[in-house]
Design a protein around this motif. Structure first.
Motif, PDB file in Angstrom:
ATOM      1  N   MET A   1       0.697  -1.050  -0.027  1.00  0.00           N
ATOM      2  CA  MET A   1      -0.217  -0.065   0.079  1.00  0.00           C
ATOM      3  C   MET A   1       1.066   1.162   0.125  1.00  0.00           C
ATOM      4  O   MET A   1       2.064   0.994   0.699  1.00  0.00           O
ATOM      5  N   ASN A   2       0.509   2.220  -0.793  1.00  0.00           N
ATOM      6  CA  ASN A   2       1.116   3.627  -0.629  1.00  0.00           C
ATOM      7  C   ASN A   2       0.894   4.158   0.830  1.00  0.00           C
ATOM      8  O   ASN A   2      -0.204   4.142   1.199  1.00  0.00           O
ATOM      9  N   THR A   3       2.074   4.963   1.245  1.00  0.00           N
ATOM     10  CA  THR A   3       1.955   5.819   2.242  1.00  0.00           C
ATOM     11  C   THR A   3       1.963   7.137   2.091  1.00  0.00           C
ATOM     12  O   THR A   3       2.790   7.693   1.353  1.00  0.00           O
ATOM     13  N   LEU A   4       0.951   8.056   2.548  1.00  0.00           N
ATOM     14  CA  LEU A   4       1.155   9.688   2.362  1.00  0.00           C
ATOM     15  C   LEU A   4       1.355  10.138   3.755  1.00  0.00           C
ATOM     16  O   LEU A   4       0.683  10.011   4.563  1.00  0.00           O
ATOM     17  N   TYR A   5       2.664  10.974   3.713  1.00  0.00           N
ATOM     18  CA  TYR A   5       2.713  11.793   4.749  1.00  0.00           C
ATOM     19  C   TYR A   5       1.935  13.292   4.634  1.00  0.00           C
ATOM     20  O   TYR A   5       2.006  13.777   3.570  1.00  0.00           O
ATOM     21  N   SER A   6       1.007  13.380   5.423  1.00  0.00           N
ATOM     22  CA  SER A   6      -0.153  14.441   4.770  1.00  0.00           C
ATOM     23  C   SER A   6      -0.065  15.476   6.055  1.00  0.00           C
ATOM     24  O   SER A   6      -0.185  15.081   7.081  1.00  0.00           O
ATOM     25  N   MET A   7      -0.660  16.637   5.592  1.00  0.00           N
ATOM     26  CA  MET A   7      -0.772  17.852   6.632  1.00  0.00           C
ATOM     27  C   MET A   7      -2.374  18.074   6.827  1.00  0.00           C
ATOM     28  O   MET A   7      -3.142  18.187   5.639  1.00  0.00           O
ATOM     29  N   GLN A   8      -3.069  18.012   7.900  1.00  0.00           N
ATOM     30  CA  GLN A   8      -4.433  18.540   8.079  1.00  0.00           C
ATOM     31  C   GLN A   8      -4.473  20.073   7.510  1.00  0.00           C
ATOM     32  O   GLN A   8      -3.451  20.800   7.518  1.00  0.00           O
ATOM     33  N   LEU A  61      -4.817   3.971   0.876  1.00  0.00           N
ATOM     34  CA  LEU A  61      -3.774   4.823   1.254  1.00  0.00           C
ATOM     35  C   LEU A  61      -3.578   4.772   2.795  1.00  0.00           C
ATOM     36  O   LEU A  61      -4.497   4.882   3.488  1.00  0.00           O
ATOM     37  N   ASN A  62      -2.129   4.613   3.152  1.00  0.00           N
ATOM     38  CA  ASN A  62      -1.732   4.519   4.615  1.00  0.00           C
ATOM     39  C   ASN A  62      -1.520   6.089   5.055  1.00  0.00           C
ATOM     40  O   ASN A  62      -0.400   6.385   4.269  1.00  0.00           O
ATOM     41  N   VAL A  63      -2.342   6.844   5.630  1.00  0.00           N
ATOM     42  CA  VAL A  63      -2.069   8.099   5.947  1.00  0.00           C
ATOM     43  C   VAL A  63      -1.608   8.431   7.161  1.00  0.00           C
ATOM     44  O   VAL A  63      -2.082   7.985   7.911  1.00  0.00           O
ATOM     45  N   ILE A  64      -0.615   9.175   7.265  1.00  0.00           N
ATOM     46  CA  ILE A  64       0.180   9.500   8.273  1.00  0.00           C
ATOM     47  C   ILE A  64       0.199  11.060   8.704  1.00  0.00           C
ATOM     48  O   ILE A  64       0.642  11.806   7.737  1.00  0.00           O
ATOM     49  N   ASN A  65      -0.403  11.636   9.643  1.00  0.00           N
ATOM     50  CA  ASN A  65      -0.625  13.125   9.738  1.00  0.00           C
ATOM     51  C   ASN A  65       0.805  13.783  10.489  1.00  0.00           C
ATOM     52  O   ASN A  65       1.228  13.234  11.547  1.00  0.00           O
ATOM     53  N   VAL A  66       1.485  14.507   9.664  1.00  0.00           N
ATOM     54  CA  VAL A  66       2.658  15.541   9.978  1.00  0.00           C
ATOM     55  C   VAL A  66       2.054  16.969  10.503  1.00  0.00           C
ATOM     56  O   VAL A  66       1.282  17.520   9.862  1.00  0.00           O
ATOM     57  N   ASP A  67       2.462  17.445  11.671  1.00  0.00           N
ATOM     58  CA  ASP A  67       2.009  18.469  12.181  1.00  0.00           C
ATOM     59  C   ASP A  67       3.235  19.555  12.218  1.00  0.00           C
ATOM     60  O   ASP A  67       3.998  19.200  13.309  1.00  0.00           O
ATOM     61  N   PRO A  68       3.423  20.463  11.566  1.00  0.00           N
ATOM     62  CA  PRO A  68       4.523  21.365  11.587  1.00  0.00           C
ATOM     63  C   PRO A  68       4.432  21.842  12.969  1.00  0.00           C
ATOM     64  O   PRO A  68       5.525  22.272  13.458  1.00  0.00           O
ATOM     65  N   LYS A  69       3.669  22.342  13.585  1.00  0.00           N
ATOM     66  CA  LYS A  69       3.372  22.960  14.947  1.00  0.00           C
ATOM     67  C   LYS A  69       4.261  22.145  15.991  1.00  0.00           C
ATOM     68  O   LYS A  69       4.421  22.464  17.060  1.00  0.00           O
ATOM     69  N   ARG A  70       3.973  20.849  15.632  1.00  0.00           N
ATOM     70  CA  ARG A  70       4.750  19.740  16.686  1.00  0.00           C
ATOM     71  C   ARG A  70       6.008  19.476  16.310  1.00  0.00           C
ATOM     72  O   ARG A  70       6.748  18.905  16.970  1.00  0.00           O
ATOM     73  N   ILE A 121       4.113  13.986   1.145  1.00  0.00           N
ATOM     74  CA  ILE A 121       5.146  13.135   0.470  1.00  0.00           C
ATOM     75  C   ILE A 121       4.531  11.964   0.364  1.00  0.00           C
ATOM     76  O   ILE A 121       3.892  11.364   1.502  1.00  0.00           O
ATOM     77  N   LEU A 122       4.571  11.191  -0.564  1.00  0.00           N
ATOM     78  CA  LEU A 122       4.121   9.711  -0.853  1.00  0.00           C
ATOM     79  C   LEU A 122       5.438   8.734  -0.867  1.00  0.00           C
ATOM     80  O   LEU A 122       6.482   8.999  -1.407  1.00  0.00           O
ATOM     81  N   ILE A 123       5.150   7.695  -0.228  1.00  0.00           N
ATOM     82  CA  ILE A 123       6.304   6.570  -0.115  1.00  0.00           C
ATOM     83  C   ILE A 123       5.448   5.432  -0.733  1.00  0.00           C
ATOM     84  O   ILE A 123       4.334   5.033  -0.559  1.00  0.00           O
ATOM     85  N   THR A 124       5.803   5.406  -2.179  1.00  0.00           N
ATOM     86  CA  THR A 124       4.923   4.250  -2.855  1.00  0.00           C
ATOM     87  C   THR A 124       5.594   2.674  -2.293  1.00  0.00           C
ATOM     88  O   THR A 124       6.280   2.645  -1.413  1.00  0.00           O
ATOM     89  N   GLN A 125       4.487   1.876  -2.616  1.00  0.00           N
ATOM     90  CA  GLN A 125       4.570   0.463  -2.230  1.00  0.00           C
ATOM     91  C   GLN A 125       6.074  -0.071  -2.628  1.00  0.00           C
ATOM     92  O   GLN A 125       6.369  -1.240  -1.828  1.00  0.00           O
ATOM     93  N   ASN A 126       6.721   0.198  -3.679  1.00  0.00           N
ATOM     94  CA  ASN A 126       8.054  -0.017  -3.750  1.00  0.00           C
ATOM     95  C   ASN A 126       9.246   0.807  -3.170  1.00  0.00           C
ATOM     96  O   ASN A 126      10.296   0.817  -3.510  1.00  0.00           O
ATOM     97  N   ASN A 127       8.585   1.715  -2.323  1.00  0.00           N
ATOM     98  CA  ASN A 127       9.670   2.635  -1.415  1.00  0.00           C
ATOM     99  C   ASN A 127      10.287   3.409  -2.016  1.00  0.00           C
ATOM    100  O   ASN A 127      11.315   4.207  -1.838  1.00  0.00           O
ATOM    101  N   ALA A 128       9.779   4.227  -3.130  1.00  0.00           N
ATOM    102  CA  ALA A 128       9.896   5.304  -4.089  1.00  0.00           C
ATOM    103  C   ALA A 128       9.638   6.456  -3.126  1.00  0.00           C
ATOM    104  O   ALA A 128       8.522   6.366  -2.456  1.00  0.00           O
TER     105      ALA A 128
END
Lengths: 208, 208
Positions: free
Chosen positions: A1-8, A27-36, A55-62
């Motif tokens: 599965m693709n992983t997305l580092y995503s901001m609210q 999509l595996n979504v990971i919330n990144v918070d610049p304030k934190r 940022i997207l991390i593809t299933q093949n780690n690109a």
């Protein structure tokens, strides 16, 4: 599965979540918070030295940065990336317009208002530039249903993200009937998800 | 033959002329001069309502704006547009970076100096942003020969245009050995043409 580092509260992150929803990709979504401090952490800066999200991390780690490049990747073999080379080129043209003329005025004015910016000259400059971008979109949509012309493309997703929230930057869309129709058309697409839907369904970033 | 509406002293126009030269494609070049009012003329605004240049008119009469979309079009079926989808995505990622982070600092600071800008805060902001972009390029080029990784891609052409003239914006490239090597590598490509070569070989725009 693709992983997305995503901001609210980021239209750029929303674009990537929306194309995944529309094309029914998990999509595996990971919330990144610049304030934190997440985007300044050592582990995050390894992914993108400028500390930008999404940022997207593809299933093949690109590792893919830039929201519009992520849209290109996720839309391969779907109807959102046209087959014809001229239409592909026009799609990219609208996406470069989005990053050069549209986002830096419409999204940036929204951020400026949110932080209580008092520099009137700056706000006026952003307003002028933003309305010029909206004028150009209206001109196109008078003669075409979508930025992908006859069907929605990733250019539509890129432009939808900040346009449908343009009022938050002080832009009045009532002058733009073709844009308003187009916003409704995007919101009516099968599997569409709203900006507010972003608030749920993610994991929190951990710097480890 | 493709026709390019091109501006002298524009890195964005140079990109399009350079890819045509490198890939040995004939190009009908028409010089548009904003000082002469060309880009505000009725016939030009029909091509691009924002009055931007460059614009490509393809041999089949498609109108393409945005320099990086023009690069995409002209590089189809050449080695400058990679075949692998991940490499294509990374190429576009660098091109979006170029239009969002690089050109608006490095090229814009050059224009600011040329018009005698005295706003020190603005110049410092552009300097900070420009060096951050150069840092990111250096980081990549330490481990890769090109932005296309093993061979030059349109991302290299997009980034070369303003980077090799960065000193005109007050940026010191001596701190960037990998960038300096890469500039030499691009200048050594078969059929390379210099920025100054642009001054010749074009027709003048006529508003008719």
């Amino acid at each position: 599965m693709n992983t997305l580092y995503s901001m609210q509260n980021s239209g750029n992150s929303y674009k990537c979540r929306l194309i995944s929803a529309l094309t029914q990709q998990d999509l595996n979504v990971i919330n990144v918070d610049p304030k934190r401090g997440d985007t300044r952490s050592e582990s995050y800066l390894k992914l993108n030295t400028l500390g930008k999200a999404p940022i997207l991390i593809t299933q093949n780690n690109a590792i893919i940065s830039e929201s519009n490049a992520i849209l290109f990747y996720l839309a391969q073999s779907t109807s959102f990336w046209p087959e014809d080379v001229v239409l592909q080129t026009k799609t990219l043209s609208w996406m470069f317009f989005e990053q050069y003329d549209h986002e830096p005025s419409i999204a940036v004015r929204q951020s400026a208002l949110m932080r209580g910016e008092t520099d009137e000259a700056l706000l006026q400059k952003l307003e002028y530039k933003g309305y010029r971008a909206l004028d150009r979109m209206e001109e196109h949509l008078k003669d075409n249903s979508y930025f992908g012309e006859e069907q929605p493309s990733i250019a539509d997703i890129a432009l939808f993200a900040y346009t449908h929230n343009a009022h938050k930057g002080g832009f009045d869309l009532d002058k733009y009937p073709a844009i308003l129709n187009w916003i409704e058309a995007i919101q009516s697409l099968a599997h569409f998800k709203s900006y507010e839907w972003q608030a749920a369904l993610h994991k929190e970033f951990s710097n480890s």
